[in-house]
Scaffold this motif. Structure first.
Motif, mmCIF file in Angstrom:
data_model
loop_
_atom_site.group_PDB
_atom_site.id
_atom_site.type_symbol
_atom_site.label_atom_id
_atom_site.label_comp_id
_atom_site.label_asym_id
_atom_site.label_seq_id
_atom_site.Cartn_x
_atom_site.Cartn_y
_atom_site.Cartn_z
ATOM 1 N N PRO A 280 0.787 -1.237 0.000
ATOM 2 C CA PRO A 280 0.000 0.000 0.000
ATOM 3 C C PRO A 280 0.817 1.285 0.000
ATOM 4 O O PRO A 280 0.333 2.319 -0.476
ATOM 5 C CB PRO A 280 -0.834 -0.131 1.284
ATOM 6 N N PHE A 281 2.032 1.253 0.544
ATOM 7 C CA PHE A 281 2.839 2.472 0.524
ATOM 8 C C PHE A 281 3.321 2.800 -0.883
ATOM 9 O O PHE A 281 3.728 3.930 -1.142
ATOM 10 C CB PHE A 281 4.033 2.336 1.478
ATOM 11 N N LEU A 282 3.270 1.843 -1.785
ATOM 12 C CA LEU A 282 3.715 2.064 -3.155
ATOM 13 C C LEU A 282 2.514 2.296 -4.060
ATOM 14 O O LEU A 282 2.267 1.571 -5.013
ATOM 15 C CB LEU A 282 4.564 0.884 -3.628
ATOM 16 N N ASP A 283 1.793 3.320 -3.747
ATOM 17 C CA ASP A 283 0.612 3.732 -4.493
ATOM 18 C C ASP A 283 0.924 5.080 -5.131
ATOM 19 O O ASP A 283 1.441 5.987 -4.463
ATOM 20 C CB ASP A 283 -0.584 3.851 -3.542
ATOM 21 N N ARG A 284 0.637 5.231 -6.411
ATOM 22 C CA ARG A 284 1.034 6.455 -7.109
ATOM 23 C C ARG A 284 0.449 7.709 -6.465
ATOM 24 O O ARG A 284 1.125 8.736 -6.362
ATOM 25 C CB ARG A 284 0.652 6.381 -8.593
ATOM 26 N N ASP A 285 -0.782 7.628 -6.003
ATOM 27 C CA ASP A 285 -1.398 8.805 -5.381
ATOM 28 C C ASP A 285 -0.706 9.150 -4.065
ATOM 29 O O ASP A 285 -0.429 10.326 -3.782
ATOM 30 C CB ASP A 285 -2.888 8.557 -5.130
ATOM 31 N N LEU A 286 -0.432 8.134 -3.247
ATOM 32 C CA LEU A 286 0.230 8.366 -1.962
ATOM 33 C C LEU A 286 1.646 8.889 -2.169
ATOM 34 O O LEU A 286 2.073 9.836 -1.498
ATOM 35 C CB LEU A 286 0.257 7.074 -1.146
ATOM 36 N N VAL A 287 2.385 8.287 -3.082
ATOM 37 C CA VAL A 287 3.759 8.720 -3.325
ATOM 38 C C VAL A 287 3.792 10.164 -3.820
ATOM 39 O O VAL A 287 4.625 10.966 -3.379
ATOM 40 C CB VAL A 287 4.450 7.777 -4.333
ATOM 41 N N GLN A 288 2.879 10.508 -4.719
ATOM 42 C CA GLN A 288 2.824 11.889 -5.214
ATOM 43 C C GLN A 288 2.576 12.862 -4.067
ATOM 44 O O GLN A 288 3.166 13.951 -4.007
ATOM 45 C CB GLN A 288 1.735 12.013 -6.271
ATOM 46 N N LEU A 289 1.723 12.482 -3.125
ATOM 47 C CA LEU A 289 1.446 13.326 -1.964
ATOM 48 C C LEU A 289 2.689 13.515 -1.107
ATOM 49 O O LEU A 289 3.047 14.635 -0.737
ATOM 50 C CB LEU A 289 0.322 12.699 -1.130
ATOM 51 N N VAL A 290 3.378 12.416 -0.796
ATOM 52 C CA VAL A 290 4.509 12.478 0.132
ATOM 53 C C VAL A 290 5.685 13.230 -0.465
ATOM 54 O O VAL A 290 6.440 13.886 0.259
ATOM 55 C CB VAL A 290 4.919 11.058 0.574
ATOM 56 N N THR A 291 5.854 13.185 -1.783
ATOM 57 C CA THR A 291 6.968 13.923 -2.385
ATOM 58 C C THR A 291 6.839 15.424 -2.171
ATOM 59 O O THR A 291 7.828 16.156 -2.298
ATOM 60 C CB THR A 291 7.077 13.642 -3.897
ATOM 61 N N GLN A 292 5.642 15.891 -1.846
ATOM 62 C CA GLN A 292 5.440 17.324 -1.634
ATOM 63 C C GLN A 292 5.569 17.737 -0.165
ATOM 64 O O GLN A 292 5.461 18.925 0.156
ATOM 65 C CB GLN A 292 4.058 17.734 -2.163
ATOM 66 N N ILE A 293 5.781 16.779 0.725
ATOM 67 C CA ILE A 293 5.941 17.098 2.148
ATOM 68 C C ILE A 293 7.362 17.596 2.391
ATOM 69 O O ILE A 293 8.323 16.951 1.963
ATOM 70 C CB ILE A 293 5.646 15.863 3.023
ATOM 71 N N PRO A 294 7.539 18.715 3.075
ATOM 72 C CA PRO A 294 8.891 19.226 3.325
ATOM 73 C C PRO A 294 9.761 18.202 4.050
ATOM 74 O O PRO A 294 9.276 17.497 4.953
ATOM 75 C CB PRO A 294 8.646 20.460 4.196
ATOM 76 N N PRO A 295 11.038 18.114 3.684
ATOM 77 C CA PRO A 295 11.926 17.119 4.309
ATOM 78 C C PRO A 295 12.018 17.254 5.826
ATOM 79 O O PRO A 295 12.161 16.258 6.528
ATOM 80 C CB PRO A 295 13.286 17.400 3.648
ATOM 81 N N ASP A 296 11.922 18.497 6.350
ATOM 82 C CA ASP A 296 12.043 18.663 7.798
ATOM 83 C C ASP A 296 10.819 18.161 8.545
ATOM 84 O O ASP A 296 10.817 18.100 9.779
ATOM 85 C CB ASP A 296 12.338 20.122 8.163
ATOM 86 N N GLN A 297 9.766 17.790 7.807
ATOM 87 C CA GLN A 297 8.626 17.138 8.432
ATOM 88 C C GLN A 297 8.750 15.610 8.350
ATOM 89 O O GLN A 297 8.271 14.892 9.230
ATOM 90 C CB GLN A 297 7.322 17.577 7.771
ATOM 91 N N LEU A 298 9.397 15.122 7.302
ATOM 92 C CA LEU A 298 9.650 13.682 7.211
ATOM 93 C C LEU A 298 10.611 13.254 8.305
ATOM 94 O O LEU A 298 10.434 12.220 8.954
ATOM 95 C CB LEU A 298 10.229 13.343 5.829
ATOM 96 N N LEU A 299 11.674 14.043 8.497
ATOM 97 C CA LEU A 299 12.653 13.805 9.559
ATOM 98 C C LEU A 299 12.612 15.032 10.456
ATOM 99 O O LEU A 299 13.364 15.983 10.266
ATOM 100 C CB LEU A 299 14.048 13.601 8.961
ATOM 101 N N HIS A 300 11.723 14.998 11.421
ATOM 102 C CA HIS A 300 11.440 16.171 12.256
ATOM 103 C C HIS A 300 12.240 16.085 13.550
ATOM 104 O O HIS A 300 12.009 15.206 14.376
ATOM 105 C CB HIS A 300 9.938 16.222 12.560
ATOM 106 N N GLY A 301 13.197 17.008 13.728
ATOM 107 C CA GLY A 301 14.035 16.941 14.927
ATOM 108 C C GLY A 301 14.812 15.648 15.019
ATOM 109 O O GLY A 301 14.999 15.100 16.113
ATOM 110 N N PHE A 302 15.235 15.132 13.881
ATOM 111 C CA PHE A 302 15.972 13.875 13.756
ATOM 112 C C PHE A 302 15.117 12.663 14.149
ATOM 113 O O PHE A 302 15.644 11.587 14.416
ATOM 114 C CB PHE A 302 17.271 13.895 14.573
ATOM 115 N N GLU A 303 13.809 12.835 14.195
ATOM 116 C CA GLU A 303 12.905 11.697 14.410
ATOM 117 C C GLU A 303 12.454 11.177 13.051
ATOM 118 O O GLU A 303 11.799 11.892 12.285
ATOM 119 C CB GLU A 303 11.690 12.105 15.226
ATOM 120 N N GLU A 304 12.795 9.925 12.763
ATOM 121 C CA GLU A 304 12.421 9.349 11.479
ATOM 122 C C GLU A 304 10.915 9.112 11.414
ATOM 123 O O GLU A 304 10.254 8.933 12.435
ATOM 124 C CB GLU A 304 13.190 8.042 11.219
ATOM 125 N N LYS A 305 10.370 9.146 10.199
ATOM 126 C CA LYS A 305 8.947 8.864 9.941
ATOM 127 C C LYS A 305 8.009 9.732 10.781
ATOM 128 O O LYS A 305 6.941 9.274 11.204
ATOM 129 C CB LYS A 305 8.640 7.387 10.203
#
Length: 621
Positions: A491-516
């Motif tokens: 399910p994580f490899l869904d074109r709609d989901l991936v397109q969404l996540v590519t637009q999330i700023p990197p500092d939110q993906l790794l927030h304060g060095f917290e992964e995910k």
């Protein structure tokens, strides 16, 4: 998922007889135990082995269109097929089956090769256009479904697994040394490279066309991160959007006329998917996990926690360390390449137990680490960027630029020092020629998708290309699942989901060095807090030291100086040194170290034997 195979030639004699196609099909029975089909004319031979998932009674292949001029064989699933089917029927198309993949035929009639822009699924297909004398093939954007091919004279020969191609008359078996160097240097093979010289893997997100003008492949989709940061939003906004997109992806992947279960690893990704399956009232909800008889590898406590929370009927498969050696040869036969970890044997046990339970489809969490900055390397990259570390030396920078598309990108290891280690491991003739087949001689990725991106996005792109497609989804995923006729869906490899996540700023993906960070926020209402707070626990299994301590005669023989010398690929003294080092650290898991070179040497010896590959030592080819 199923098994496809065949041969095409735009001119000359027919490329395949019924007997040739049947031999190829016979190598794919494990991918499709339920049915088979074949189509031949003077330009093409198509073979199919079916794992019945959708339209159990009427979905066998090959499938033709209304006019009979198009023929399709497809391995995989089109998850947005219901909506596509409604649109096509409205336009006047007639469907002969209830199969989801039939939409490909009718989309081709309307849009030609541009049909790929409309598919959301996991697939590898070959579509024969008899009017144009053309074969049109494609592989899904992330590489869930495999597609291998080679050229034999005027014939393009293809299959879901290489072992089927090897049965085609005239195919020569030869080790691809660059493929071997990739496995020693990277997480695994990288398309289009395989371990067989002249046999190629169609890269994820690529199409291939063969006709009177020859054979050519090109990309139709690629992961594309922005070159500037996305507008700031609240954390809750990202988390809500991710949860909704993932829930939709899970719902799409429940499409089946057979039971669908989930793999529970004990981590966040599979726990979240299982919880969303429970939210969709999957009944019965079956979950499966593998565990080891050594506490350092076992995650049973966390698997049970999720199973209890979701109410799933959970089955635990024990995979003792002494079972690894017994299953290692089988895992290499199905992977069709050497490996640097033994976890594939556990994956085999897990898929066997899943199939025995009568569940031929499972949802799993692959892709989340690559998409949401889940690996430890993302933290290291962020630390390095914060500390503004010195630029690499010119030689190291040149290697990185050639392999990864940018001189300042660090991925997994120092390439210069690792090149010296590999040179020491190879037998003298190969060590002297290393520059001729070194993995970094040719670019591995599109440098235009690396340059100008944030360091977190750079690593994500590299992980998708170098770790996920051909390794985690390939030898570790598809091949170990389909060895026991089980289809994996991700399910994580869904074109709609991936397109969404590519637009999330990197500092939110790794927030304060917290992964995910974003994924954890999204999971809070669905997943036990103990799972969300848990540190990343990499898939791990007993490594080469455990195998040596079992004192198996065949392992002793494969790693003996006489055998290593006869094979002619590795240096005898270097292998002996690896054996001694492994015995000095018997508790080290293969999954806890970046490389288990000795296990690669051992599994390469198994690979040579399984596929009757030529030897380079005294008396070899």
């Amino acid at each position: 998922m199923c098994g496809i195979c065949g041969a095409f030639s735009a001119s000359g004699p027919p490329p395949a007889s019924p007997q040739v196609v049947a031999r190829m099909q016979a190598q794919l029975v494990h991918r499709g135990p339920d049915d088979d089909g074949m189509f031949l004319d003077d330009r093409v031979g198509l073979g199919f082995r079916r794992l019945a998932i959708v339209d159990l009674d009427g979905g066998n292949q090959p499938i033709s269109n209304e006019d009979g001029n198009l023929w399709l064989i497809c391995n995989g699933e089109i998850f947005n097929a219901p909506s596509l089917r409604r649109q096509l029927i409205h336009k006047g198309h007639q469907f002969a089956t209830g199969s989801d993949v039939e939409v490909i035929l009718h989309l081709y009639e309307d849009h030609g090769e541009a049909l790929l822009e409309q598919l959301n699924g996991q697939f590898a297909f070959a579509l024969y256009d008899s009017h144009k004398k053309r074969l049109f093939c494609a592989r899904d954007p992330f590489g869930v479904a495999p597609f291998f091919y080679t050229q034999v004279g005027k014939a393009l020969v293809f299959a879901s697994e290489i072992k089927a191609i090897l049965t085609y008359p005239g195919v020569v078996r030869e080790v691809d040394l660059t493929g071997l160097d990739q496995i020693l240097s990277l997480p695994g093979l990288v398309s289009p490279r395989t371990m067989f010289k002249g046999i190629h893997s169609l890269p994820p997100g690529h199409k291939l066309v063969a006709d009177g003008r020859g054979t050519r492949s090109s990309a139709y989709w690629d992961l594309d991160y922005p070159t500037s940061a996305a507008p700031a939003q609240r954390d809750e906004t990202f988390a809500t959007a991710v949860c909704e997109a993932l829930a939709n992806s899970v719902e799409r992947r429940l499409m089946a006329d057979v039971p669908v279960g989930s793999y529970l690893s004990g981590g966040l990704d599979s726990a979240f998917i299982t919880a969303l399956m429970a939210d969709h009232s999957v009944d019965p909800l079956n979950s499966f996990s593998v565990s080891f008889d050594q506490p350092m590898f076992d995650e049973d406590k966390y698997q049970r926690l999720v199973a209890d929370r979701t109410g799933s009927h959970h089955r635990r498969t024990l995979h003792p360390a002494d079972h690894i050696s017994a299953a290692l040869r089988q895992s290499i036969w199905h992977a069709e390449c050497p490996v640097k970890e033994s976890y594939n044997t556990a994956s085999l046990s897990l898929s066997a137990a899943t199939r025995d339970a009568g569940v031929p489809v499972v949802l799993s969490g692959e892709g989340a680490d690559e998409l949401f900055a889940g690996y430890l390397g993302y933290r290291y990259d962020a630390f390095r960027a914060q500390r503004r570390q010195a630029a690499p030396c010119p030689a190291e920078a040149a290697l990185r630029a050639r392999a990864f598309g940018a001189a300042d990108v660090f991925y997994e290891k120092n390439l210069l020092s690792h090149e010296a280690q590999r040179r020491n491991l190879y037998a003298a003739p190969l060590a002297g020629d290393l520059q001729q087949f070194c993995f970094s001689n040719t670019p591995l990725v599109d440098e235009n998708k690396i340059q100008g991106r944030h360091v977190i996005h750079q690593r994500s792109y590299l992980d998708f290309k170098l770790r996920l497609g051909d390794h985690l989804l390939g030898d570790h995923g598809d091949r170990m699942l389909m060895a026991n006729s089980v289809e994996g869906r991700f399910p994580f490899l869904d074109r709609d989901l991936v397109q969404l996540v590519t637009q999330i700023p990197p500092d939110q993906l790794l927030h304060g060095f917290e992964e995910k960070h974003v994924l954890k926020q999204a999971a809070i209402p669905h997943v036990p807090a103990e799972i969300i707070a848990r540190e990343k626990f990499a898939f791990a299994a007993p490594g080469s030291a455990f195998l040596l301590l079992q004192d198996c005669p065949w392992i002793t023989d494969l790693l003996s100086p006489a055998t290593v010398r006869a094979q002619g690929y590795f240096d005898v003294a270097a292998v002996e040194a690896l054996k001694q080092a492994a015995l000095n650290e018997p508790a080290l898991p293969s999954g806890g170290a970046p490389d288990d070179a000795l296990l690669t040497v051992l599994s390469f010896g198994i690979f040579l034997d399984c596929f009757d590959m030529p030897l380079l030592g005294p008396g070899g080819a």
